[in-house]
Design an enzyme around this catalytic site. Structure first.
Site, short mmCIF file in Angstrom:
data_model
loop_
_atom_site.label_atom_id
_atom_site.label_comp_id
_atom_site.label_asym_id
_atom_site.label_seq_id
_atom_site.Cartn_x
_atom_site.Cartn_y
_atom_site.Cartn_z
N ASP A 47 -8.46 -5.85 -5.78
CA ASP A 47 -8.26 -4.58 -4.78
C ASP A 47 -8.82 -3.69 -5.65
O ASP A 47 -8.37 -3.46 -6.79
CB ASP A 47 -7.02 -4.53 -4.69
CG ASP A 47 -6.43 -3.18 -3.74
OD1 ASP A 47 -7.42 -2.48 -3.20
OD2 ASP A 47 -5.28 -2.95 -3.45
N SER A 84 0.77 -1.14 0.08
CA SER A 84 -0.10 -0.05 -0.01
C SER A 84 1.22 1.11 0.01
O SER A 84 1.58 1.56 -0.92
CB SER A 84 -1.03 -0.06 1.10
OG SER A 84 -1.81 0.96 1.13
N HIS A 87 -6.69 -5.95 -1.00
CA HIS A 87 -5.36 -5.20 -1.03
C HIS A 87 -4.33 -5.70 -0.17
O HIS A 87 -3.26 -5.62 -0.19
CB HIS A 87 -5.96 -3.73 -0.33
CG HIS A 87 -5.03 -2.56 -0.16
ND1 HIS A 87 -4.54 -2.12 -1.26
CD2 HIS A 87 -4.50 -1.90 0.75
CE1 HIS A 87 -3.91 -1.16 -0.68
NE2 HIS A 87 -3.71 -1.12 0.27
#
Ligand SMILES: *[C@@H]1O[C@H](CO)[C@@H](O)[C@H](O)[C@H]1NC(C)=O
Ligand SMILES: *[C@@H]1O[C@H](CO)[C@@H](O)[C@H](O)[C@H]1NC(C)=O
Ligand SMILES: *[C@@H]1O[C@H](CO)[C@@H](O)[C@H](O)[C@H]1NC(C)=O
Ligand SMILES: *[C@@H]1O[C@H](CO)[C@@H](O)[C@H](O)[C@H]1NC(C)=O
Ligand SMILES: *[C@@H]1O[C@H](CO)[C@@H](O)[C@H](O)[C@H]1NC(C)=O
Ligand SMILES: *[C@@H]1O[C@H](CO)[C@@H](O)[C@H](O)[C@H]1NC(C)=O
Ligand SMILES: *[C@@H]1O[C@H](CO)[C@@H](O)[C@H](O)[C@H]1NC(C)=O
Ligand SMILES: *[C@@H]1O[C@H](CO)[C@@H](O)[C@H](O)[C@H]1NC(C)=O
Ligand SMILES: *[C@@H]1O[C@H](CO)[C@@H](O)[C@H](O)[C@H]1NC(C)=O
Ligand SMILES: *[C@@H]1O[C@H](CO)[C@@H](O)[C@H](O)[C@H]1NC(C)=O
Ligand SMILES: *[C@@H]1O[C@H](CO)[C@@H](O)[C@H](O)[C@H]1NC(C)=O
Ligand SMILES: *[C@@H]1O[C@H](CO)[C@@H](O)[C@H](O)[C@H]1NC(C)=O
Length: 551
Positions: A434, A212, A503
């Site tokens: 994601d 991320s 994610h």
């Protein structure tokens, strides 16, 4: 994970303004279907090695950090040897800024002299969330009643350290006063030198990994290691990031979102009126042309132009991401931008609430905010631990300012390029489910980057990626196998996808992330390999009864 302060506030504002819906839930894990669970039921995974580890790390200098492996609250088994606590970011005896770490030696009987760092993103989110719900030795997934041993712990393969950084995050101490990634990397280097000295790991190969917003941290820290010219302390051997922000946000998150939703329309069920309106905006905002022109393999010669950030425009018309998010929440109020197949209800997470709409039962506590947990880990007892801090870690000392990280994405300013060229061992992954950072968005940012003399990938990733079959069963930490995605590699940069991951890729597809680490560490060639996990003796295969074998 929280992605960026700007994006989050834009999510909150736009959703409220446009739809009045509350953003939603992040980190959730699907349960296996009961029939399959029943058929597979056998003894939960039990780690045989924990009791007999050698304690090469236990010295006078490290003793104060030693964690009692059988004394972790709520964890009904011994997690083995580990060390946790705070180390300062410089050798100045008056240094008040300290980062928190939890270090687990490898459980392999013989591990090369190497160490892997894991970082979660935010900015402002704690890497202990990765330990607890992604790749740690024990995991406590959302919606499950108790922690379990994780058969896919990265400690199975190597020495692992989870670090809470920058200053301001989690249990870390001191006042944040950085404004960019170069300062962040300097801070981290200061800490890392202390860590290496304390645990006597000079010259060990070091790999930096994360997810991320750590798509910023990891390349910048790795570049900081290179710039230090000091392999005694900063011996960079490779990096890995998944679902990363590495480029321009408008390109990575706005331009790609209509094609993404079109692709998944049989799952999202947005109505035709809404979709037509969004298609029209895609044209009007220039995103359709931009996609057609630049999302190519091989790419047209760069640099690709930067489109305006719609969040700073007079209205939100071109904020495709938030407009879609609002619409999706009307159809499915539990729609999870971090894993788009989820429906209601929101399961409870031990990590606590980070977005409005997250569910926390009355009286529930946040695991790392508990006094007994803080005592067990040598944290400062009484720290108000939050998965993602509410202070601004890039505010130059002003914790409530709106200022953000002033560094550009590392794919735009040469830092990621330098890391690839220095190591020829960079792996970027992406969970296909994601939506906050999509597979094509990440590829888009890569197409605008030049490394080892050529710009972008010359072909769209299309080789079959394989995750080995394996015998472990553990209801709280499951991993799939077989054909798990696609992959591609050029000039020192490898890219892979995980079809079923959201994610938090190592949490959703633990076997695929485990295989990735084997590749990063040089133990398996690439994702086409069908050999068993290096830590298992047999070559387990799906027998067609429960799983269908991959081609
Ligand atoms: C942050 O504060 C410390 C003193 O506490 C100072 O030494 C350092 O230079 C400051 N860093 C930045 C980036 O302002
Ligand atoms: C490391 O070496 C490079 C190139 O030789 C140089 O530009 C840089 O200043 C050096 N960095 C440090 C910290 O000595
Ligand atoms: C990603 O891009 C490829 C290549 O253009 C395309 O075939 C695919 O449908 C896209 N996927 C999504 C989810 O947008
Ligand atoms: C493309 O890369 C160049 C650097 O080569 C950078 O200046 C530019 O901002 C990038 N474009 C986008 C859209 O990120
Ligand atoms: C919103 O901004 C876009 C350009 O960003 C413009 O085309 C549109 O007319 C504006 N809409 C309103 C209602 O002001
Ligand atoms: C179409 O979808 C949008 C977004 O979900 C929603 O706001 C709108 O009310 C829907 N229209 C109808 C007729 O349901
Ligand atoms: C952590 O615990 C403190 C003291 O019990 C409490 O005030 C605070 O709200 C808790 N924080 C979170 C994120 O639950
Ligand atoms: C992958 O793409 C390349 C280049 O477009 C093509 O030559 C190759 O046949 C493709 N492979 C598969 C398995 O689709
Ligand atoms: C990395 O790979 C490229 C070829 O893609 C090669 O030219 C270069 O010398 C390699 N660099 C290192 C440090 O091995
Ligand atoms: C392991 O099993 C797979 C699937 O049957 C097979 O393709 C592969 O060749 C086997 N690998 C080894 C090393 O035996
Ligand atoms: C992790 O290590 C344990 C102990 O050696 C082993 O039983 C387990 O199969 C390993 N997991 C994987 C995925 O290799
Ligand atoms: C397939 O594997 C399952 C789980 O290991 C086992 O229970 C079952 O007996 C196997 N079936 C065959 C036909 O081997």
């Amino acid at each position: 994970m929280k992605l960026s302060l700007t994006l989050l506030s834009s999510l909150l504002c736009a959703s409220t303004a446009l739809a009045g819906s509350s953003p939603h839930k992040r980190n959730v894990f699907n349960k296996a279907r009961p029939t399959i669970e029943k058929r597979l039921a056998r003894q939960p995974f039990q780690h045989p090695e924990l009791q007999k580890r050698a304690s090469r790390f236990l010295t006078d200098k490290t003793e104060a950090f030693a964690v009692n492996g059988s004394g972790i609250p709520e964890v009904p088994f011994d997690v083995g040897e580990s060390y946790a606590g705070l180390l300062p970011i410089s050798d100045d005896p008056d240094e008040t800024r300290k980062l928190f770490f939890w270090f687990f030696p490898s459980t392999l009987s013989e591990t090369p002299e190497e160490v892997v760092i894991w970082l979660n993103g935010g900015p402002g989110c704690s890497s202990l969330s990765g330990l607890l719900t992604e790749n740690g030795p024990f995991t406590w997934m959302s919606g499950t009643a108790a922690p379990v041993q994780n058969p896919y712990s990265w400690t199975n393969l190597t020495n692992m350290i989870w670090v809470e950084q920058p200053v301001g995050v989690g249990y870390s101490q001191g006042t944040p006063n950085i404004t960019d990634e170069v300062e962040l990397a300097t801070e981290f280097r200061g800490f890392w030198k202390q860590f290496i000295s304390t645990f006597e790991m000079q010259n060990w190969k070091t790999y930096v990994t994360g997810e991320s917003y750590a798509g910023y941290y990891v390349p910048y820290i790795a570049d900081g290691f290179i710039q230090a010219n000091d392999t005694e302390y900063f011996n960079l051997a490779g990096i890995s990031i998944n679902d990363p922000i590495i480029g321009d946000e408008t390109m990575q998150q706005q331009v790609v979102i209509l094609p993404f939703v079109e692709y998944w329309q049989a799952l999202t069920f947005l109505n035709d009126t809404f979709m037509e309106q969004m298609r029209q905006r895609q044209q009007e905002c220039g995103y359709a042309d931009y996609w057609d022109t630049y999302f190519q393999f091989p790419p047209p010669a760069g640099p690709f132009p930067v489109l305006p950030d719609p969040y700073y425009q007079p209205n939100y018309t071109c904020d495709m991401f938030d407009n879609f998010y609002s619409g999706l929440l009307e159809v499915n109020p539990c729609f999870n931008i971090y894993h788009i197949t989820e429906t209601c209800p929101h399961p409870f997470s031990q990590l606590g609430i980070i977005n409005t709409g997250d569910y926390q039962p009355p009286g529930a506590q946040v695991y790392f905010n508990r006094t007994d947990v803080q005592e067990a880990l040598h944290a400062v007892v009484g720290t108000n631990w939050m998965q993602c801090t509410d202070i601004n870690v890039f505010g130059n000392g002003n914790a409530s300012s709106d200022a953000g990280d002033t560094s550009p994405g590392p794919a735009r300013d040469g830092s990621l390029q330098r890391v690839i060229e220095h190591t020829n061992n960079t792996i970027i992954g992406s969970g296909d489910l994601d939506m906050i950072l999509t597979t094509n968005g990440t590829l888009f940012a890569i197409q605008n980057m030049t490394w080892n003399g050529v710009q972008g990938f010359q072909t769209y990733p299309n080789k079959t990626a394989y995750t080995p079959y394996h015998p472990e069963y553990n209801g709280g930490a499951l991993a799939g196998a077989g054909v798990s995605g696609v992959w591609h590699s050029e000039r020192g940069l490898m890219f892979y996808t995980a079809h079923l991951a959201g994610h938090e890729l190592p949490g959703y597809t633990a076997g695929t992330a485990y295989r990735m680490l084997e590749i990063l560490l040089g133990r398996v060639k690439d994702f086409s390999s069908t050999e068993a996990f290096t830590t298992q003796s047999g070559n387990f295969t799906g027998n067609g009864t429960i799983y269908r074998r991959g081609e």
